[in-house]
Motif scaffolding. Structure first.
Motif, PDB file in Angstrom:
ATOM      1  N   SER A  30      16.503   9.985  29.475  1.00 33.75           N
ATOM      2  CA  SER A  30      16.652  10.149  28.036  1.00 33.75           C
ATOM      3  C   SER A  30      17.544  11.329  27.695  1.00 33.75           C
ATOM      4  O   SER A  30      18.339  11.264  26.747  1.00 33.75           O
ATOM      5  CB  SER A  30      15.272  10.327  27.386  1.00 33.75           C
ATOM      6  N   CYS A  42      21.056  10.360  27.575  1.00 33.81           N
ATOM      7  CA  CYS A  42      21.446   9.299  26.660  1.00 33.81           C
ATOM      8  C   CYS A  42      22.019   9.857  25.376  1.00 33.81           C
ATOM      9  O   CYS A  42      21.304  10.414  24.548  1.00 33.81           O
ATOM     10  CB  CYS A  42      20.237   8.412  26.358  1.00 33.81           C
ATOM     11  N   LYS A  50       8.900  13.540  27.210  1.00 35.36           N
ATOM     12  CA  LYS A  50       9.558  12.241  27.142  1.00 35.36           C
ATOM     13  C   LYS A  50       9.396  11.629  25.760  1.00 35.36           C
ATOM     14  O   LYS A  50      10.351  11.201  25.130  1.00 35.36           O
ATOM     15  CB  LYS A  50       8.976  11.315  28.207  1.00 35.36           C
ATOM     16  N   ASN A  51       8.190  11.596  25.257  1.00 37.90           N
ATOM     17  CA  ASN A  51       7.947  10.955  23.975  1.00 37.90           C
ATOM     18  C   ASN A  51       8.574  11.716  22.818  1.00 37.90           C
ATOM     19  O   ASN A  51       8.896  11.131  21.787  1.00 37.90           O
ATOM     20  CB  ASN A  51       6.447  10.761  23.739  1.00 37.90           C
ATOM     21  N   GLN A  52       8.732  13.028  22.993  1.00 36.75           N
ATOM     22  CA  GLN A  52       9.350  13.785  21.903  1.00 36.75           C
ATOM     23  C   GLN A  52      10.855  13.583  21.858  1.00 36.75           C
ATOM     24  O   GLN A  52      11.461  13.581  20.789  1.00 36.75           O
ATOM     25  CB  GLN A  52       9.035  15.283  22.057  1.00 36.75           C
ATOM     26  N   ILE A  53      11.466  13.439  23.034  1.00 32.21           N
ATOM     27  CA  ILE A  53      12.930  13.400  23.035  1.00 32.21           C
ATOM     28  C   ILE A  53      13.525  12.007  22.873  1.00 32.21           C
ATOM     29  O   ILE A  53      14.681  11.880  22.441  1.00 32.21           O
ATOM     30  CB  ILE A  53      13.543  14.044  24.304  1.00 32.21           C
ATOM     31  N   ILE A  54      12.790  10.973  23.226  1.00 35.30           N
ATOM     32  CA  ILE A  54      13.395   9.634  23.153  1.00 35.30           C
ATOM     33  C   ILE A  54      13.770   9.310  21.719  1.00 35.30           C
ATOM     34  O   ILE A  54      12.959   9.344  20.813  1.00 35.30           O
ATOM     35  CB  ILE A  54      12.448   8.544  23.717  1.00 35.30           C
ATOM     36  N   GLY A  55      15.039   9.016  21.492  1.00 32.84           N
ATOM     37  CA  GLY A  55      15.531   8.656  20.167  1.00 32.84           C
ATOM     38  C   GLY A  55      15.834   9.866  19.296  1.00 32.84           C
ATOM     39  O   GLY A  55      16.379   9.731  18.202  1.00 32.84           O
ATOM     40  N   ASN A  56      15.533  11.053  19.778  1.00 31.89           N
ATOM     41  CA  ASN A  56      15.568  12.237  18.923  1.00 31.89           C
ATOM     42  C   ASN A  56      16.564  13.263  19.445  1.00 31.89           C
ATOM     43  O   ASN A  56      16.249  14.098  20.296  1.00 31.89           O
ATOM     44  CB  ASN A  56      14.159  12.827  18.887  1.00 31.89           C
ATOM     45  N   LYS A  57      17.765  13.217  18.905  1.00 30.75           N
ATOM     46  CA  LYS A  57      18.826  14.090  19.416  1.00 30.75           C
ATOM     47  C   LYS A  57      18.490  15.565  19.219  1.00 30.75           C
ATOM     48  O   LYS A  57      18.767  16.399  20.084  1.00 30.75           O
ATOM     49  CB  LYS A  57      20.128  13.744  18.678  1.00 30.75           C
ATOM     50  N   THR A  58      17.894  15.849  18.073  1.00 26.80           N
ATOM     51  CA  THR A  58      17.567  17.251  17.760  1.00 26.80           C
ATOM     52  C   THR A  58      16.616  17.837  18.795  1.00 26.80           C
ATOM     53  O   THR A  58      16.813  18.943  19.291  1.00 26.80           O
ATOM     54  CB  THR A  58      16.930  17.332  16.362  1.00 26.80           C
ATOM     55  N   LYS A  59      15.602  17.053  19.160  1.00 27.28           N
ATOM     56  CA  LYS A  59      14.632  17.538  20.145  1.00 27.28           C
ATOM     57  C   LYS A  59      15.284  17.678  21.509  1.00 27.28           C
ATOM     58  O   LYS A  59      14.986  18.598  22.269  1.00 27.28           O
ATOM     59  CB  LYS A  59      13.438  16.576  20.235  1.00 27.28           C
ATOM     60  N   LYS A  60      16.171  16.746  21.818  1.00 28.03           N
ATOM     61  CA  LYS A  60      16.843  16.831  23.121  1.00 28.03           C
ATOM     62  C   LYS A  60      17.580  18.151  23.235  1.00 28.03           C
ATOM     63  O   LYS A  60      17.468  18.864  24.242  1.00 28.03           O
ATOM     64  CB  LYS A  60      17.848  15.675  23.281  1.00 28.03           C
ATOM     65  N   ARG A 106       4.967  13.589  29.960  1.00 25.19           N
ATOM     66  CA  ARG A 106       4.893  12.475  29.025  1.00 25.19           C
ATOM     67  C   ARG A 106       5.186  12.961  27.606  1.00 25.19           C
ATOM     68  O   ARG A 106       5.836  12.277  26.810  1.00 25.19           O
ATOM     69  CB  ARG A 106       3.495  11.872  29.095  1.00 25.19           C
TER      70      ARG A 106
END
Lengths: 679, 224
Positions: A91, A94, A37-47, A34
């Protein structure tokens, strides 16, 4: 930050992921998933960070393990883990290419597919959403719909009650359906009917289905016709209704569908009524913000392509004004700008009225001091290559009938040097397709107006054109040669000398001998323009030049590789035949020469041509050769008589072309004068 | 140019002739309640008026917990909840995600946690600016808050207003609605906008009893 036993730094979270070894289990694992998931959603840098840490294969292994255990009938605990793992995987896929690659490489897809039939709706939703993300990427594998097993699976997805699943199915089909064979297989399996029935669903489902329908019918006349027949036209009616849906994106997609069907199988959609409606809808959509407004001009262009009637329709509802209003915006998206320029180009491709509207100094957009044409010219310097190319095409089309409208030039339009300079800049563009459209635009612009010609010379345009005329790419050679030819049309001596100097004899002769006959033809036309208006060879060539060029010209006439070559060649000879007696004699000798196989002479051959332009060119030549005011005409007439030319002319008295008939009679009159005046 | 004058009596007579059904009005109200997320009220209204909400009220509850978390300043909680609801929403709405991160920073500044705020700005907000140039201007304004002693009265102090939270909450609510294929705007405000626009148009042609206060909807006598 307060320290705690468990931190959320990516390295440590990643360490807790996985199956067995040092990985967390149970509740701790769920938390870790979880957290990722919460860190990467919307966050390209974290991905990207988690990708580098190797999180994806670990998460996929967790998914695989949970799915296996879940199928084994075991844990209720598995569902939440599956949901979180699936969401994280989706995610990663994405908006990040490396993410898609990692997800595919880790083998996530089969596991995600297997959970689509899970009993827990939340699990199904998670799987469907993630798969949709993956299949929206270009890198996703194509789903082989030609295999029965796969096709049945897709059909079962389309039958689902769950909208996420049906949307996924539509997405997979749209992504994987490319060849006619695949389209037909899908059509045969009844996919289109099912998609049409899904059009009654929610707006997201509608949109997914519309994109899918378009992919299945596109460029396939059989499938498109079959679509038109579904429910006796009910399917088409459903699409037509959707062009007035409340959501702009849905309206756009349904327009695109109808346009695709219309192009593939003109039948129902051929009716002017429906096409007019489409023009209206698209004209309105032009003003929508975001991707709808960006894509609308492209669809408009496709719709009205080559259709003069629709061009007129668009004109009558002020589409040009709407398009032009965008041009003056300082921060317009590149994609939208490209679309608008292409739409304007299409409108200017046929209708003079459209061109006038853009050239006329009275047409201003909201900012009164700027002309639309200047804005198009500005776009020639845009950062985006596609915009530059579109601007070139636009200018090329606007200037199409320029040759016929000499009077309008004084209105100030296009007297701006900028357009020539910028087009020349584009001649240096790394993309040859941009060079080609720039050449097309220059071709039109350069024909008339001395000031533009001098600009071209000054900014190094002639040098670049000559360079391009020796390109390996034959289309570039052809087009640049056409510009040079047009440059020389009605040019003064200074300009002619400039071109000759840059072009060099060697290049000109090699172009006359080019492998492509279209290039030979242009080269001959260029020579024509060079010698046009000269009264003798010294005006333009040195003797050595002249004989080399004449050699090349006559060689090409003999080879006669194409009609165009022959016509242009004969024009050259006609021009030379207007010069001195000496020149006339050489031309005559050449025309009446036989070769060893007793093939007919060039003169006979061309006079007997089916093409009236060639006959006419030959007659002009003969007219000049037999001109009474020239001393040697009498002996030339005798030669022509001996060679059977006069006889040939007399047999042509009933030539179907009136121009030919007229010249023919003039030649015969001139010749008979000599006959009768013989002592 | 003399305008036509319509007296109050005439006007009220004309208005009486316009028929609007109770069902239509109820639907408008329900649509407002559902879109704005007032679940309990919607449920009660459904029972009292018999008007169907048109959506599963459970989905509204989910949406409302997200909205409430945000309105109370618990941005992280709101993000987790919306990701549970539908993980694709924030992934496909970069501007919304940026505004949520921005709100997190604002909340950290509001509670005086300046060190944490600085760290957060560097780790989380700066990358957003790198990923997308169009966020830079707003980013700079938000980060500028860190510079001022008296934050509430600085040039960008309005970012600390509750209204900023509500703005972001509204944006988030709209994104959720769109993902659920619902219209993101309730119809009632559009109707009111139309009323104002129509009155403005009519102003050029006539003097008539006008509604100047939307909340009372009182008819003010025509100005002659």
């Amino acid at each position: 930050m307060p320290s705690s036993a468990v931190t959320n730094r990516p390295e440590e979270v990643t360490a807790r992921l996985g199956v067995g070894g040092g990985a967390a289990q149970g509740e701790a694992l769920l938390k870790a998933l979880r957290e990722v998931k919460n860190q990467i959603i919307g966050n390209k840098t974290k991905k990207l960070l988690y990708l580098q840490l190797g999180a994806v294969p670990k998460i996929v292994s967790v998914l695989a393990a949970s799915v296996a255990s879940s199928l084994g009938g075991a844990g209720l605990e598995d569902a939440p883990v599956i949901v979180q793992a699936a969401a994280a995987i989706g995610s990663f896929a994405c908006g990040v290419e490396d993410g898609v690659r990692a997800v595919l490489d880790a083998g996530a897809v089969p596991h995600l597919i297997s959970i689509l039939s899970h009993h827990d709706d939340k699990v199904v939703d998670a799987g469907a959403r993630s798969l949709k993300m993956i299949f929206q990427s270009k890198m996703a594998p194509k789903y082989d719909v030609l295999q029965d097993k796969n096709l049945n699976f897709i059909l079962s997805l389309l039958d689902s009650d769950n909208e996420n699943v049906t949307e996924l199915a539509a997405c997979i089909i749209a992504h994987s359906c490319e060849t006619n064979e695949e389209q037909k297989a899908l059509c045969d399996a009844g996919v289109l009917q099912r998609l049409v029935s899904l059009l009654g669903g929610s707006s997201n489902q509608k949109d997914a289905c519309l994109e899918c329908i378009k992919a299945v019918v596109k460029d396939n006349s059989e499938v498109s016709s079959r679509f038109s027949c579904i429910g006796n036209g009910k399917a088409l009616k459903a699409l037509s209704d959707l062009i007035q849906d409340r959501y702009p994106y849905t309206r756009l997609l349904s327009c695109k569908c109808l346009i695709a069907i219309g192009h593939a199988s003109p039948s129902y959609v051929e009716e002017l009524q429906i096409k007019t409606k489409l023009v209206l809808v698209l004209a309105e959509l032009l003003e929508e913000p975001g991707r709808v407004g960006d894509e609308a001009p492209f669809s408009l262009k496709k719709l009205i392509a080559d259709n003069e009637e629709l061009h007129k329709q668009a004109l009558s509802i002020n589409v040009i004004e709407k398009l032009c209003n965008f041009l003056h915006m300082s921060s317009i998206q590149s994609r939208r700008l490209q679309g608008i320029l292409l739409a304007l180009s299409e409108l200017c491709s046929k209708l003079e009225k459209c061109r006038c509207q853009l050239l006329s100094p009275q047409v201003y957009s909201l900012n009164l001091e700027v002309r639309v044409l200047d804005l198009v010219i500005d776009s020639l310097e845009h950062d985006c290559a596609e915009v530059r190319a579109a601007a070139c095409i636009c200018i090329r089309n606007i200037t199409r009938s320029l040759k016929d409208r000499l009077q309008n030039l004084s209105a100030g339009s296009l007297s701006n040097e900028a357009v020539v300079i910028r087009l020349v800049q584009l001649l240096y563009d790394p993309s040859s397709s941009i060079q080609l459209v720039a050449l097309g635009a220059l071709c039109n612009i350069i024909v008339i107006c001395a000031s533009r010609k001098s600009v071209l010379i000054r900014c190094g345009g002639v040098s670049q054109l000559v360079r391009l005329s020796t390109s390996m790419d034959s289309t570039l050679r052809l087009k640049s040669l056409s510009v040079l030819r047009n440059f020389l049309f009605l040019a003064n001596t200074t300009d002619k000398e400039c071109i000759l100097k840059e072009l060099s004899l060697h290049t000109l002769v090699s172009l006359l001998n080019d492998a492509e006959h279209s290039i030979q033809e242009q080269a001959l036309a260029l020579v024509n323009n060079l010698i046009d208006g000269c009264s003798s060879v010294e005006h333009i060539f040195t003797e050595k030049c002249y004989s080399l060029i004449l050699d090349a010209v006559t060689r090409q006439l003999k080879q006669a590789s194409s009609l165009g070559v022959c016509i242009q060649g004969m024009f050259v000879l006609s021009n030379i035949a207007a010069w001195s007696d000496f020149d006339k004699d050489s031309v005559t000798d050449y025309l009446i020469a036989y070769d060893d196989n007793h093939k007919p002479s060039l003169a006979i051959k061309f006079l007997q041509s089916n093409d009236k332009s060639l006959r006419l060119a030959s007659l002009w030549c003969l007219l000049n050769l037999t001109n009474p005011s020239s001393a040697g005409s009498s002996r030339r007439v005798t030669k022509l008589q001996t060679a059977g030319i006069i006889f040939q002319l007399k047999s042509m008295l009933n030539d179907p072309c009136s121009d030919c008939k007229l010249r023919l009679r003039m030649v015969l009159e001139q010749c008979t004068e000599f006959e009768t005046s013989q002592p | 140019m003399s305008k036509k004058v319509i007296t109050r009596d005439e006007w009220e007579r004309k208005l009486k002739d316009v028929k609007i059904t109770k069902e239509d009005m109820n639907k408008l109200i329900m649509n407002f309640l559902v879109t704005e997320g007032y679940v309990d009220t919607a449920e009660k209204f459904r029972i009292e008026s018999g008007t169907e909400p048109g959506v599963d009220l459970a989905t509204i509850t989910d949406r409302m917990t997200v909205k409430q978390a945000l309105q109370s300043g618990n941005v992280e909680d709101a993000i987790e909840k919306v990701n549970d609801l539908n993980p694709t929403i924030l992934d496909t709405n970069p501007q919304l995600y940026f505004h949520l991160q921005q709100q997190r920073l604002i909340e950290l500044i509001r509670s005086g946690k300046i060190e944490e705020a600085l760290e957060f700005a560097q780790e989380e907000l700066a990358p957003r600016g790198e990923e997308n140039q169009s966020f830079l201007e707003e980013l700079e304004k938000t980060v500028a808050l860190l510079v001022f002693e008296d934050v509430k009265n600085c040039p960008y102090g309005d970012l600390l207003d509750v209204s900023q939270r509500l703005k972001t909450a509204s944006e988030l609510n709209a994104a959720i609605l769109t993902s659920q294929s619902h219209e993101k705007d309730p119809k009632l405000p559009s109707l009111l906008k139309k009323l104002i626009w129509t009155q403005n148009q009519l102003d050029e042609k006539a003097a008539y009893p006008k509604i100047n206060n939307l909340t009372t909807a009182a008819l003010d006598d025509p100005v002659v």
